[in-house]
Design an enzyme around this catalytic site. Structure first.
Site, short mmCIF file in Angstrom:
data_model
loop_
_atom_site.label_atom_id
_atom_site.label_comp_id
_atom_site.label_asym_id
_atom_site.label_seq_id
_atom_site.Cartn_x
_atom_site.Cartn_y
_atom_site.Cartn_z
N GLY A 9 0.91 -1.27 -0.11
CA GLY A 9 0.02 0.02 -0.04
C GLY A 9 0.71 1.28 -0.10
O GLY A 9 1.75 1.41 0.77
N ALA A 13 -0.63 6.02 4.63
CA ALA A 13 0.12 5.28 5.76
C ALA A 13 1.22 4.35 5.31
O ALA A 13 2.28 4.53 5.87
CB ALA A 13 -0.90 4.27 6.38
N GLY A 14 1.06 3.87 4.01
CA GLY A 14 2.39 3.14 3.53
C GLY A 14 3.49 3.91 3.30
O GLY A 14 4.55 3.52 3.49
N ARG A 268 -20.15 12.89 13.13
CA ARG A 268 -20.91 12.32 11.78
C ARG A 268 -21.82 11.39 12.15
O ARG A 268 -22.85 11.35 11.05
CB ARG A 268 -19.86 11.79 10.93
CG ARG A 268 -18.92 12.67 10.36
CD ARG A 268 -17.85 12.38 9.60
NE ARG A 268 -16.59 13.14 9.24
CZ ARG A 268 -15.69 12.87 8.66
NH1 ARG A 268 -15.22 11.72 8.55
NH2 ARG A 268 -14.77 14.07 8.21
N SER A 368 -8.12 10.97 10.98
CA SER A 368 -7.67 9.82 9.88
C SER A 368 -6.17 10.05 9.40
O SER A 368 -5.16 9.33 9.46
CB SER A 368 -8.35 9.29 9.12
OG SER A 368 -7.98 8.38 8.00
C1 LIG Z 1 -13.38 11.62 0.02
C2 LIG Z 1 -12.50 11.54 1.08
C3 LIG Z 1 -12.19 12.68 1.95
C4 LIG Z 1 -11.55 12.47 3.22
N1 LIG Z 1 -11.12 13.51 4.08
C5 LIG Z 1 -10.35 13.52 5.20
C6 LIG Z 1 -10.12 14.43 5.79
O1 LIG Z 1 -10.23 15.82 5.29
N2 LIG Z 1 -9.39 14.46 6.85
C7 LIG Z 1 -9.05 13.08 7.36
O2 LIG Z 1 -8.28 12.83 8.61
N3 LIG Z 1 -9.41 11.90 6.72
C8 LIG Z 1 -10.12 12.23 5.47
N4 LIG Z 1 -10.61 10.98 4.75
C9 LIG Z 1 -9.86 9.71 5.24
C10 LIG Z 1 -8.58 9.36 4.75
O3 LIG Z 1 -8.30 9.96 3.62
C11 LIG Z 1 -8.18 7.94 4.75
O4 LIG Z 1 -8.90 7.02 5.72
C12 LIG Z 1 -6.82 7.70 4.44
O5 LIG Z 1 -6.08 8.38 3.74
C13 LIG Z 1 -6.49 6.20 4.49
O6 LIG Z 1 -5.06 6.15 4.02
P1 LIG Z 1 -4.34 4.75 3.98
O7 LIG Z 1 -2.89 4.89 3.54
O8 LIG Z 1 -4.60 3.95 5.25
O9 LIG Z 1 -5.15 4.06 2.83
P2 LIG Z 1 -5.20 4.67 1.22
O10 LIG Z 1 -4.88 5.88 0.94
O11 LIG Z 1 -6.49 4.02 0.78
O12 LIG Z 1 -4.22 3.61 0.37
C14 LIG Z 1 -4.15 2.36 0.44
C15 LIG Z 1 -3.20 1.69 -0.35
O13 LIG Z 1 -2.94 0.48 -0.65
C16 LIG Z 1 -3.11 -0.10 -1.72
N5 LIG Z 1 -3.67 -1.28 -1.83
C17 LIG Z 1 -4.90 -1.80 -1.65
N6 LIG Z 1 -5.21 -3.17 -1.84
C18 LIG Z 1 -4.14 -3.54 -2.45
C19 LIG Z 1 -3.68 -4.76 -2.91
N7 LIG Z 1 -4.54 -6.08 -2.99
N8 LIG Z 1 -2.44 -5.12 -3.34
C20 LIG Z 1 -1.54 -4.04 -3.48
N9 LIG Z 1 -1.95 -2.67 -2.90
C21 LIG Z 1 -3.01 -2.38 -2.48
C22 LIG Z 1 -3.80 1.00 -2.83
O14 LIG Z 1 -3.42 0.92 -3.98
C23 LIG Z 1 -3.15 2.20 -1.77
O15 LIG Z 1 -1.70 2.59 -2.45
C24 LIG Z 1 -11.28 11.13 3.68
C25 LIG Z 1 -11.54 9.92 2.81
C26 LIG Z 1 -12.02 10.12 1.74
C27 LIG Z 1 -12.57 9.05 0.84
#
Ligand SMILES: Cc1cc2nc3c(=O)[nH]c(=O)nc-3n(C[C@H](O)[C@H](O)[C@H](O)COP(=O)(O)OP(=O)(O)OC[C@H]3O[C@@H](n4cnc5c(N)ncnc54)[C@H](O)[C@@H]3O)c2cc1C
Length: 505
Positions: A9, A13-14, A268, A368
């Protein structure tokens, strides 16, 4: 392929984990099914919380209190305290590596108030906060020499004879080949599972819970999967998010008669229920930002204006924006301790796929992005420290993955139709208001769907760039995750945050 730390990912986070692991001296590889510059992180708009007090008085204690209140007794106070205390350092780190935050008149990082917050606490970059953070993290990771490979799809985790996670089985989307990657430790940073709700979600198509499903198959513990956050302000027709920034900047939630019927800055879960109840009465619901004026809208909410015009055919400078609550964020995930270590040795998790017990039953807006930076750092650092002491282990006999069965599957039932049916069923019956009898109906339907899987094979059997295959694998993962959501919801007998029962069971 062998590495110290393998990260699945490349969202916020990643990439944060990769930077931390690299800075700890580890040889790091990041794999992602998309491109590192795309993910849910780049869609985040409203902001990232830290009690800086840049625009009015605030304190870390107030941030902790707001987070715990919103979590409704389901968060771990120590974890929340750690996250909130680290928040000012996280912002100063992001600022230091080049994140272009919006500024106050005296050049401090600008802050706005989001729902459930007792002060303007969310640091923002207009309403492109996540995009700016993600691309800055990407630049930083590149400058440190972190290796990233795109279009690599996680199938399963590999485990050694003693149960330690020692790598991952990956499908190369471009070639269709299955590859094995070995590592001393693995970090899952693969995002949440809001796409179980399909088009009734603000998330992109890729939030399919793949990492959580893979962790579950490998035997990792999951926690609180039933807590799914509905965002009160999705665009009515497309479910695209109208950021909480719109309410934070003073937007009004109104019904068809133009009446304000609720407090816009409620957390929310409560606001989604208030809107849901109004819609049940036959009212349309809107967010109205006309009174802010064109100049403020274009300065602070430019993306909201563009999205409303493009997807709802409404210019918010002149008309209220039609909205409905939609699935937005999944609080549940892989259980981790305060070192981001899962219940499986060698496996770490961070971001939306993990449950660090900081959001409980209802996440606060802005927490988040904070979590992915604070705990992304912890996960990367601790995975690197673990790798320093560990050997590369050989995998034991592999468990079977659905992919191996796929060749025998017939194509009698179109799984895309079943996926859409499941999404609508979840929106209706595993949504804002739940009934135990309806949850049991959904559980039965999930069992039926699972038994029919062998008739839902592929219509495209090409090896190279087979999106039909990837979407089928994602569908299988969503089915698996959906089962855990319903199981958790059935086990919880009283209302709590995002899990709201119409009658207590
Ligand atoms: C429209 C929107 C607005 C938001 N606004 C806010 C905000 O203003 N403030 C806030 O705090 N939070 C907000 N959030 C929430 C926040 O953006 C997310 O919870 C956070 O960015 C998640 O980050 P992450 O790195 O965990 O996951 P992600 O950013 O979803 O990254 C996941 C990664 O895993 C990879 N991946 C997934 N499955 C696989 C697989 N099978 N094999 C290989 N790679 C894979 C994907 O390609 C991606 O690179 C918002 C969310 C959305 C959808």
């Amino acid at each position: 392929m062998k590495r110290d730390v393998l990260i699945i990912g490349a969202g916020g986070a990643g990439l944060t984990a990769a930077i931390a692991a690299k800075e700890e001296g580890a040889d790091v590889l990041v794999l992602t099914k998309e491109y590192p510059t795309r993910s849910q992180t780049c869609m985040a708009q409203g902001g990232i919380n830290a009690a800086l007090g840049n625009v009015s008085e605030d304190s870390v204690e107030a941030h902790i209190a707001d987070t715990l209140k919103s979590a409704q007794g389901q968060a771990d106070e120590e974890a929340v305290r750690f996250m909130c205390m680290q928040a000012p350092t996280a912002i100063s780190w992001l600022d230091g590596i080049g994140t272009p935050f919006s500024r106050t008149a005296d050049a401090k990082v600008a802050q706005r108030r989001l729902g459930g917050a007792s002060a303007p606490r969310a640091c923002y970059a207009q309403d492109y906060t996540g995009l700016k953070i993600l691309h800055t993290l990407y630049d930083k990771a590149l400058s440190l020499g972190v290796e990233m490979q795109a279009e690599k799809y996680l199938l399963d985790l590999l485990k050694s004879e003693d149960g330690t996670v020692c790598g991952a089985k990956i499908l190369d989307i471009r070639t269709g080949e299955v590859e094995h990657y070995f590592a001393k430790s693995v970090v899952l940073a693969s995002g949440g599972y809001s796409r179980v709700y399909g088009k009734f979600s603000t998330n992109s198509k890729t939030s399919t819970g793949d990492g959580i499903a893979a962790a579950k198959r490998a035997g990792a513990k999951l926690l609180d999967m039933e807590f799914v956050q509905f965002h009160p302000t999705g665009l009515k027709n497309s479910s695209i998010l109208v950021s909480e920034a719109a309410r934070g900047e003073g937007g009004h939630v109104i019904n068809s008669k133009g009446e304000r019927f609720t407090d816009e800055l409620l957390p929310r879960d409560m606001l989604s229920r208030a809107i849901h109840a109004e819609m049940q009465k036959g009212e349309d619901v809107f967010i109205d930002i006309r009174h802010l004026g064109e100049e403020v809208i274009d300065e602070l909410l430019p993306q909201e204006r563009k999205l409303a015009k493009l997807y709802e055919n409404v210019d918010p400078v002149y008309e209220p924006i039609p909205i409905k609550p939609v699935a937005h964020y999944t609080m549940g995930g892989i259980e981790v301790d305060n070192k981001s270590q899962t219940s499986l040795k060698g496996l770490f998790a961070c971001g939306e796929c993990a449950n660090h017990k900081v959001h409980g039953a209802n996440r606060l807006g802005g927490n988040s992005l904070l979590e992915i930076v604070v705990f992304g750092k912890e996960a990367g650092k601790n995975a690197a420290l673990f790798a320093k002491e560990a050997d590369l282990l050989a995998p034991a006999t592999e468990q079977k993955h659905p992919l191996e069965e796929l060749e025998r599957y017939t194509n009698e039932i179109n799984f895309y139709e079943v996926r859409d049916e499941l999404a609508a069923l979840f929106y209706e019956k595993v949504g804002i208001v739940r009934h135990h009898s309806e949850l049991a109906e959904v559980q039965n339907r999930l069992r039926e769907i699972e038994s029919l899987l062998p008739k839902m094979g592929l219509s495209d059997t090409n090896k190279i760039y087979n999106t039909n295959k990837i979407e089928f694998l994602e569908f299988c993962n969503m089915l698996d995750v959906a089962k855990s959501v319903v199981e958790g919801a059935l086990a919880r007998k009283s209302s709590c945050g995002a899990h709201y029962l119409s009658e207590e069971a």
